[in-house]
Design an enzyme around this catalytic site. Sequence first.
Site, PDB file in Angstrom:
ATOM      1  N   HIS A 108      -6.414  -5.868   0.207  1.00 26.14           N
ATOM      2  CA  HIS A 108      -6.586  -4.516  -0.357  1.00 26.14           C
ATOM      3  C   HIS A 108      -7.902  -4.487  -1.133  1.00 26.14           C
ATOM      4  O   HIS A 108      -8.738  -3.613  -0.924  1.00 26.14           O
ATOM      5  CB  HIS A 108      -5.392  -4.201  -1.254  1.00 26.14           C
ATOM      6  CG  HIS A 108      -5.480  -2.885  -1.967  1.00 26.14           C
ATOM      7  ND1 HIS A 108      -5.385  -1.683  -1.301  1.00 26.14           N
ATOM      8  CD2 HIS A 108      -5.640  -2.585  -3.281  1.00 26.14           C
ATOM      9  CE1 HIS A 108      -5.491  -0.690  -2.197  1.00 26.14           C
ATOM     10  NE2 HIS A 108      -5.647  -1.218  -3.401  1.00 26.14           N
ATOM     11  N   HIS A 171       2.923   1.288  -6.527  1.00 24.50           N
ATOM     12  CA  HIS A 171       3.110   2.715  -6.191  1.00 24.50           C
ATOM     13  C   HIS A 171       4.487   2.997  -5.611  1.00 24.50           C
ATOM     14  O   HIS A 171       5.081   2.135  -4.948  1.00 24.50           O
ATOM     15  CB  HIS A 171       2.075   3.175  -5.148  1.00 24.50           C
ATOM     16  CG  HIS A 171       0.665   3.198  -5.650  1.00 24.50           C
ATOM     17  ND1 HIS A 171       0.084   4.324  -6.182  1.00 24.50           N
ATOM     18  CD2 HIS A 171      -0.275   2.221  -5.713  1.00 24.50           C
ATOM     19  CE1 HIS A 171      -1.159   4.046  -6.543  1.00 24.50           C
ATOM     20  NE2 HIS A 171      -1.409   2.769  -6.260  1.00 24.50           N
TER      21      HIS A 171
HETATM   22 FE    FE Z   1      -3.290   1.693  -6.654  1.00 26.82          FE
HETATM   23 ZN    ZN Z   2      -5.491  -0.319  -5.429  1.00 32.20          ZN
END
Ligand code: FE
Ligand code: ZN
Length: 261
Positions: A108, A171
């Site tokens: 990521h 998230h």
């Molecule tokens: Fe994030």
């Molecule tokens: Zn992130």
Amino acid sequence: MTLVPLPAFADNYIWMLQNGSHAIVVDPGDAQPVFDALARAHLQLAAILVTHHHADHTGGVVALREATGAQVFGPAGESIAEPYTPLARGDHAEALGLRFEVFDIPGHTAGHIAFFLPADARHGQAPIVFCGDTLFSGGCGRIFEGTPAQMLASLDTLAALPDDTRVCCGHEYTLANLRFARAVEPGNADLTHYTAHCESLRAHGTPTLPSQLGTERRINPFLRSREATVLQAVRAQAHLGADAAEVEVFAALRQWKNDFR
Ligand code: FE
Ligand code: ZN
């Protein structure tokens, strides 16, 4: 010891681990939800753990550190606001008498890390992993700075943790992830059951997290890209040959999710 997700922005969670009169927070993108939670329970902030440099995970760090004097631990391979203790694979973060193991989980972002707290048999606590935006329930993070090979290796690292590990993601993306997961594996009965469970949680405004690693291994297509069902679906979708390498399959699965509506 209690573990709670503090909602922030539209769909972020700032994880708070409370131990007696003190707390640790993870990825405080915003300081205010943390200040509110500390005030509500009369807690002192002992430490801040940061998994990666994105603003929605770091935006509150400076204000919290300046107000509380909390020690900040973050990724050695990325730059976040100084001063902080830089950590990489094999290092430990110690706070509140707890010892977190650090893993490198790039993909990521280039220097993304995870914090793992092993089981505490004495207090009957299951293990906990704070994995930021790398592993989500039913999905994984977008590959912004790394390669599919790195993301696959990072997910393999996380997938090797114990079944009862509580998975604390950055998230609340679960329902959207599960909609894609069902497109990949329509015949996965565990996925059907887990989806119904998560839909009912969301209908009551309850977080779907933490998830459990054992559950993720059964329902998350990104931890299942070597399973025959997922392999077949990805090959058909992306027109890959039977000889496609596992990283090609994984990359095609991630691309399919990027394009999925
Ligand atoms: Fe994030
Ligand atoms: Zn992130």
